[in-house]
Design a protein around this motif. Structure first.
Motif, PDB file in Angstrom:
ATOM      1  N   LEU A  72      33.671  48.325 -99.133  1.00 33.23           N
ATOM      2  CA  LEU A  72      32.984  47.260 -99.859  1.00 33.23           C
ATOM      3  C   LEU A  72      33.546  45.871 -99.568  1.00 33.23           C
ATOM      4  CD1 LEU A  72      32.467  48.821-103.415  1.00 33.23           C
ATOM      5  CD2 LEU A  72      31.017  48.979-101.387  1.00 33.23           C
TER       6      LEU A  72
ATOM      7  N   ALA B  11      35.958  44.504-100.996  1.00 37.72           N
ATOM      8  CA  ALA B  11      35.996  43.983-102.365  1.00 37.72           C
ATOM      9  C   ALA B  11      36.978  42.826-102.506  1.00 37.72           C
ATOM     10  CB  ALA B  11      36.381  45.104-103.336  1.00 37.72           C
TER      11      ALA B  11
ATOM     12  N   GLU C 231      36.384  41.527-107.780  1.00 37.41           N
ATOM     13  CA  GLU C 231      35.567  42.740-107.796  1.00 37.41           C
ATOM     14  C   GLU C 231      36.426  43.976-108.036  1.00 37.41           C
ATOM     15  OE1 GLU C 231      31.987  41.120-104.860  1.00 37.41           O
ATOM     16  OE2 GLU C 231      33.709  42.199-104.018  1.00 37.41           O
TER      17      GLU C 231
ATOM     18  N   THR D 264      28.338  41.237-108.535  1.00 38.51           N
ATOM     19  CA  THR D 264      28.377  41.342-107.070  1.00 38.51           C
ATOM     20  C   THR D 264      28.972  42.680-106.632  1.00 38.51           C
ATOM     21  OG1 THR D 264      30.519  40.189-106.942  1.00 38.51           O
ATOM     22  CG2 THR D 264      28.531  38.849-106.793  1.00 38.51           C
TER      23      THR D 264
ATOM     24  N   GLN E  48      26.231  45.215-106.823  1.00 39.82           N
ATOM     25  CA  GLN E  48      25.291  45.013-105.723  1.00 39.82           C
ATOM     26  C   GLN E  48      25.842  45.594-104.422  1.00 39.82           C
ATOM     27  OE1 GLN E  48      24.966  40.758-106.182  1.00 39.82           O
ATOM     28  NE2 GLN E  48      23.060  40.899-107.355  1.00 39.82           N
ATOM     29  N   LYS E  49      27.139  45.417-104.184  1.00 41.77           N
ATOM     30  CA  LYS E  49      27.762  45.990-102.985  1.00 41.77           C
ATOM     31  C   LYS E  49      27.741  47.512-103.045  1.00 41.77           C
ATOM     32  CE  LYS E  49      31.017  42.303-101.728  1.00 41.77           C
ATOM     33  NZ  LYS E  49      32.462  41.974-101.529  1.00 41.77           N
TER      34      LYS E  49
ATOM     35  N   ALA F 201      25.869  50.045-100.523  1.00 42.40           N
ATOM     36  CA  ALA F 201      26.648  51.030 -99.768  1.00 42.40           C
ATOM     37  C   ALA F 201      25.978  52.395 -99.735  1.00 42.40           C
ATOM     38  CB  ALA F 201      28.044  51.162-100.363  1.00 42.40           C
TER      39      ALA F 201
END
Length: 276
Positions: free
Chosen positions: A136, A138, A142, A229, A232-233, A237
């Motif tokens: 991700l 991240a 996140e 966010t 959303q990731k 994925a």
């Protein structure tokens, strides 16, 4: 880490009766916080917080030993330091929901795995998988949203609540035997493994953990909108093949994003205050 709703098995009246027979009592495990968590929970007297924390510590130790033996424990030192630093900032805020949790024996490790996942066992035993970080990409905020979410599950004792509900749904089975002795210990260990790694959390648990996690992150100085966010990731994925396991029982995308955005907006003053 997901839970099948009790209503699939029992009517409301039967649930009430089963909870009573299982010795369940209404409790409030945490303070409401700024997000206003106030739902009463039902816990069985046959499963104490201390018992579950002891079992969790034993299982965590075994999992960590296994990961070490496989060369999968804290492989990337910089990555591990990063995750542990984020977790420390979040843990410093848990007292807003439950002061006793500041005294838990918190442990944080990174496990090498392609799986996009993280979890926190009762009593503060945390694991973050490298797949979550690497796949991700991240940000710190996140990661704080994920770890805060998992910490919230532990603070609310969702695992103990699920075990209690399992017991209520299985009146007459061996798990309702005396809480002392090897058989009862095995039952408790099996039940904890089941609710941590096999059964899904209810949407109620997931929403509570989302909201509490956003508050913990905001108080720790992480942008609360990162929870949006992050989701959303995670959704991206999946590549259109369904949500990652971590999200398999969350509400629909639109519902969850709307809720997270609302909570993030409410938490912005806490975030701004933490940045002063």
């Amino acid at each position: 880490m997901k839970f099948v709703a009790m209503r699939r098995f029992l009517s409301v009246g039967a649930v009430t009766l089963a909870l009573t027979l299982a010795g369940c009592a209404a409790v409030q495990t945490t303070g409401s916080g700024a997000v206003g968590i106030q739902r009463q929970q039902y816990m069985s007297s046959l499963v104490s917080e201390q018992q579950l924390q002891q079992e969790a510590a034993s299982q965590y130790s075994a999992l960590i030993s296994q990961a070490r033996a496989q060369g999968a424990l804290d492989v990337n030192a910089a990555q591990t330091r990063r995750v542990q630093a984020i977790a420390r900032r979040l843990i410093a805020q848990v007292g807003v929901f439950r002061p006793d949790a500041t005294q838990w024996n918190w442990q944080v490790h990174v496990l090498k795995s392609n799986e996009i996942n993280a979890w926190c066992m009762p009593g503060g035993k945390i694991a973050v998988y490298t797949g979550l970080i690497d796949k991700l990409k991240a940000t710190d905020a996140e990661l704080a949203a994920v770890i805060g979410h998992e910490i919230a599950h532990a603070l609310r004792e969702h695992a103990r609540e699920q075990v209690s509900q399992q017991m209520a749904a299985n009146i007459g089975l061996s798990v309702l035997a005396a809480v002392t002795g090897s058989q009862a210990s095995a039952d408790l260990g099996g039940a904890l493994t089941n609710v941590m790694f096999t059964l899904p959390n209810s949407r109620t648990h997931e929403i509570e953990a989302d909201r509490m996690g956003v508050e913990l992150a905001a108080r720790a100085g992480y942008d609360p909108y990162a929870a949006v966010t992050l989701w959303q990731k995670m959704s991206a994925a999946s590549g259109g093949a369904g949500q990652p396991e971590f999200l398999s029982t969350h509400p629909s995308a639109d519902t969850r994003i709307a809720d997270l955005q609302n909570i993030a907006a409410q938490m912005m003053p806490l975030y701004q205050q933490s940045r002063r």
